[in-house]
Enzyme design. Sequence first.
Site, mmCIF file in Angstrom:
data_model
loop_
_atom_site.group_PDB
_atom_site.id
_atom_site.type_symbol
_atom_site.label_atom_id
_atom_site.label_comp_id
_atom_site.label_asym_id
_atom_site.label_seq_id
_atom_site.Cartn_x
_atom_site.Cartn_y
_atom_site.Cartn_z
ATOM 1 N N GLU A 120 16.748 8.364 4.591
ATOM 2 C CA GLU A 120 15.640 9.054 5.377
ATOM 3 C C GLU A 120 15.769 8.401 6.739
ATOM 4 O O GLU A 120 14.790 8.136 7.427
ATOM 5 C CB GLU A 120 14.288 8.822 4.698
ATOM 6 C CG GLU A 120 13.339 9.897 5.193
ATOM 7 C CD GLU A 120 11.958 9.663 4.931
ATOM 8 O OE1 GLU A 120 11.736 10.413 3.682
ATOM 9 O OE2 GLU A 120 11.089 9.158 5.843
ATOM 10 N N HIS A 205 -4.832 8.095 5.524
ATOM 11 C CA HIS A 205 -4.481 6.585 5.436
ATOM 12 C C HIS A 205 -3.982 6.155 6.908
ATOM 13 O O HIS A 205 -4.086 4.886 6.975
ATOM 14 C CB HIS A 205 -3.686 6.557 4.456
ATOM 15 C CG HIS A 205 -2.086 6.818 4.472
ATOM 16 N ND1 HIS A 205 -1.208 5.808 5.213
ATOM 17 C CD2 HIS A 205 -1.277 7.615 4.147
ATOM 18 C CE1 HIS A 205 -0.035 6.438 5.387
ATOM 19 N NE2 HIS A 205 -0.065 7.590 4.606
HETATM 20 C C1 UD1 Z 1 1.940 1.755 4.495
HETATM 21 C C2 UD1 Z 1 2.847 2.122 5.499
HETATM 22 C C3 UD1 Z 1 3.005 3.471 5.955
HETATM 23 C C4 UD1 Z 1 2.891 4.350 4.531
HETATM 24 C C5 UD1 Z 1 2.042 3.804 3.923
HETATM 25 C C6 UD1 Z 1 2.059 4.666 2.579
HETATM 26 C C7 UD1 Z 1 3.734 -0.010 7.173
HETATM 27 C C8 UD1 Z 1 3.460 -0.280 8.531
HETATM 28 N N1 UD1 Z 1 2.798 1.399 6.536
HETATM 29 O O1 UD1 Z 1 0.914 1.507 5.295
HETATM 30 O O2 UD1 Z 1 4.089 3.687 6.891
HETATM 31 O O3 UD1 Z 1 2.723 5.692 5.299
HETATM 32 O O4 UD1 Z 1 2.003 2.622 3.400
HETATM 33 O O5 UD1 Z 1 0.718 4.850 1.826
HETATM 34 O O6 UD1 Z 1 4.597 -0.106 6.364
HETATM 35 N N2 UD1 Z 1 -3.896 -1.673 -0.663
HETATM 36 C C9 UD1 Z 1 -4.110 -2.049 -1.916
HETATM 37 N N3 UD1 Z 1 -3.304 -1.760 -3.087
HETATM 38 C C10 UD1 Z 1 -2.388 -1.022 -2.905
HETATM 39 C C11 UD1 Z 1 -1.865 -0.705 -1.669
HETATM 40 C C12 UD1 Z 1 -2.574 -0.868 -0.591
HETATM 41 O O7 UD1 Z 1 -5.145 -2.577 -2.048
HETATM 42 O O8 UD1 Z 1 -1.864 -0.443 -3.792
HETATM 43 C C13 UD1 Z 1 -4.601 -1.896 0.478
HETATM 44 C C14 UD1 Z 1 -4.479 -3.442 0.987
HETATM 45 O O9 UD1 Z 1 -5.834 -4.026 1.247
HETATM 46 C C15 UD1 Z 1 -3.452 -3.349 2.077
HETATM 47 C C16 UD1 Z 1 -4.105 -2.043 2.801
HETATM 48 O O10 UD1 Z 1 -4.310 -1.204 1.377
HETATM 49 O O11 UD1 Z 1 -3.722 -4.476 3.013
HETATM 50 C C17 UD1 Z 1 -3.081 -1.405 3.585
HETATM 51 O O12 UD1 Z 1 -1.723 -1.404 3.040
HETATM 52 P P1 UD1 Z 1 -0.500 -1.579 4.087
HETATM 53 O O13 UD1 Z 1 0.903 -1.398 3.319
HETATM 54 O O14 UD1 Z 1 -0.626 -2.619 4.998
HETATM 55 O O15 UD1 Z 1 -0.570 -0.242 5.030
HETATM 56 P P2 UD1 Z 1 -0.472 1.043 4.659
HETATM 57 O O16 UD1 Z 1 -1.597 1.535 5.683
HETATM 58 O O17 UD1 Z 1 -0.807 1.361 3.284
HETATM 59 N N1 UDP Z 2 0.873 10.721 -3.672
HETATM 60 C C1 UDP Z 2 0.718 10.227 -4.998
HETATM 61 N N2 UDP Z 2 -0.672 9.858 -5.536
HETATM 62 C C2 UDP Z 2 -1.675 10.543 -4.662
HETATM 63 C C3 UDP Z 2 -1.363 10.742 -3.106
HETATM 64 C C4 UDP Z 2 -0.097 11.087 -3.017
HETATM 65 O O1 UDP Z 2 1.648 10.110 -5.765
HETATM 66 O O2 UDP Z 2 -2.867 10.464 -5.220
HETATM 67 C C5 UDP Z 2 2.257 11.023 -3.586
HETATM 68 C C6 UDP Z 2 2.819 12.085 -2.462
HETATM 69 O O3 UDP Z 2 3.154 13.289 -3.377
HETATM 70 C C7 UDP Z 2 3.924 11.780 -1.627
HETATM 71 C C8 UDP Z 2 3.710 10.317 -1.565
HETATM 72 O O4 UDP Z 2 2.651 10.019 -2.382
HETATM 73 O O5 UDP Z 2 5.073 11.699 -2.373
HETATM 74 C C9 UDP Z 2 2.906 10.248 -0.082
HETATM 75 O O6 UDP Z 2 2.337 8.884 0.047
HETATM 76 P P1 UDP Z 2 1.572 8.150 1.178
HETATM 77 O O7 UDP Z 2 0.536 9.503 1.796
HETATM 78 O O8 UDP Z 2 0.841 7.066 0.501
HETATM 79 O O9 UDP Z 2 2.342 7.865 2.587
HETATM 80 P P2 UDP Z 2 3.552 8.622 3.459
HETATM 81 O O10 UDP Z 2 4.273 9.608 2.860
HETATM 82 O O11 UDP Z 2 2.487 9.081 4.681
HETATM 83 O O12 UDP Z 2 4.199 7.419 3.973
#
Ligand code: UD1
Ligand code: UDP
Length: 369
Positions: A120, A205
């Site tokens: 990607e 998010h």
């Molecule tokens: C990250 C990615 C973003 C992606 C997103 C997908 C970076 C900078 N950002 O952002 O590009 O779109 O993931 O969802 O890498 N948390 C939990 N459990 C989980 C996941 C997250 O508790 O399974 C909470 C934690 O408190 C964590 C916060 O979510 O600190 C944020 O997670 P983080 O990976 O830092 O950033 P995202 O906003 O999820």
């Molecule tokens: N998705 C999932 N469960 C959910 C919401 C989203 O599996 O409850 C999937 C969605 O189909 C897509 C991916 O998660 O494939 C998108 O993830 P997210 O929005 O967290 O991150 P981003 O794509 O913005 O990086």
Amino acid sequence: MGKKRIMVVFGTRPEAIKMAPVVAALKASEAFVPVVVASAQHREMMDQVLSTFHIVPDYDLDIMKVGQTLADVTARVLSRLTEVLEDGKPDMVLVHGDTTTSFAAALAAFYMQIPVGHVEAGLRTWEKYSPFPEELNRQLVDSLASLYFAPTELSAENLRRENHPDAAIFVTGNTAIDALHLTMAGGAVSEFASLDKRTIVLTMHRRENWGDPMRHVFRAINRLLSEFPDVEVIFPIHKNPLVRALADEELLPSPRLKRIEPLDVRDFHQLMMASTFVMADSGGIQEEAPSLGKPVLVLRETTERPEGVSAGTLKLVGTAENAVYEAARELLVNADAYAQMAQAKNPYGDGTASAQILLALSAYFARQK
Ligand code: UD1
Ligand code: UDP
């Protein structure tokens, strides 16, 4: 030639979804052995994906901390992955997209002079802080990489504009579509959508939407729910506590607002298929929706995925309360406007991206002999 060891590194939900087909293809091949490294930047949300696709990581860095900062994630991945690279001795490291796991993993590999393949590659807004920090993560990974797997001709062109060598760029389609083929294989019935309602699926998010932008979108959702009694909103809410706190403060209780835990990817794809339309700031959803023929109101000011906007499936609406409300209302009251957006298009390939990535890897190693 012995089998080449390809280390696949990911840490968040979307990377795991989009790397799962690549791991499966490597596992099935004669020429390669996958070595799977999960940073676990997301713990629960990544584990959900691993369980759906039956992936057991060879290494789990287990770095997630609640409320982690970008610097925390970068530093922990960089130092722990360096040890894993020393131990696992890969011939190449594959990273995905734009997360901080991907950037730090690419940097760790570069420091050890191990070639990096970027799955990607080439998505751009050209705006440093939008999406933040993903736009720069992508550019930095592309500076560190040796091979580029661009999902579309447009993303390949972005890479050429930055003088990355043409011979290292492969247009493969997006592995999101490979994953979608796997999840939709069993049919499309959702247990989450109500049969007697029009369903809007909501996800949000992104960092640049924390605070007022998210509040404004949630207020637009309140208005839609009060104006349209035949509409329900299903909101599988991200695990981020900041997002949850904003939702607690702004969203008004309603029996037609279903705030649920993140769905397993198979359930989520089926819910999207059963929905009327989607409202999201997600990147991955912008790639999946055109194939499913589901309109998406994109809750962002910019997108690095203009293909879906050109295809007519996505509309960039931003986060202002009135703009979001009006765009959703239009889809609910204007059948022609809805029909125009709800057409299945396929800008991201035919589900063979992983196979094409393996062909490119074979060609790369053949040239190294
Ligand atoms: C990250 C990615 C973003 C992606 C997103 C997908 C970076 C900078 N950002 O952002 O590009 O779109 O993931 O969802 O890498 N948390 C939990 N459990 C989980 C996941 C997250 O508790 O399974 C909470 C934690 O408190 C964590 C916060 O979510 O600190 C944020 O997670 P983080 O990976 O830092 O950033 P995202 O906003 O999820
Ligand atoms: N998705 C999932 N469960 C959910 C919401 C989203 O599996 O409850 C999937 C969605 O189909 C897509 C991916 O998660 O494939 C998108 O993830 P997210 O929005 O967290 O991150 P981003 O794509 O913005 O990086």
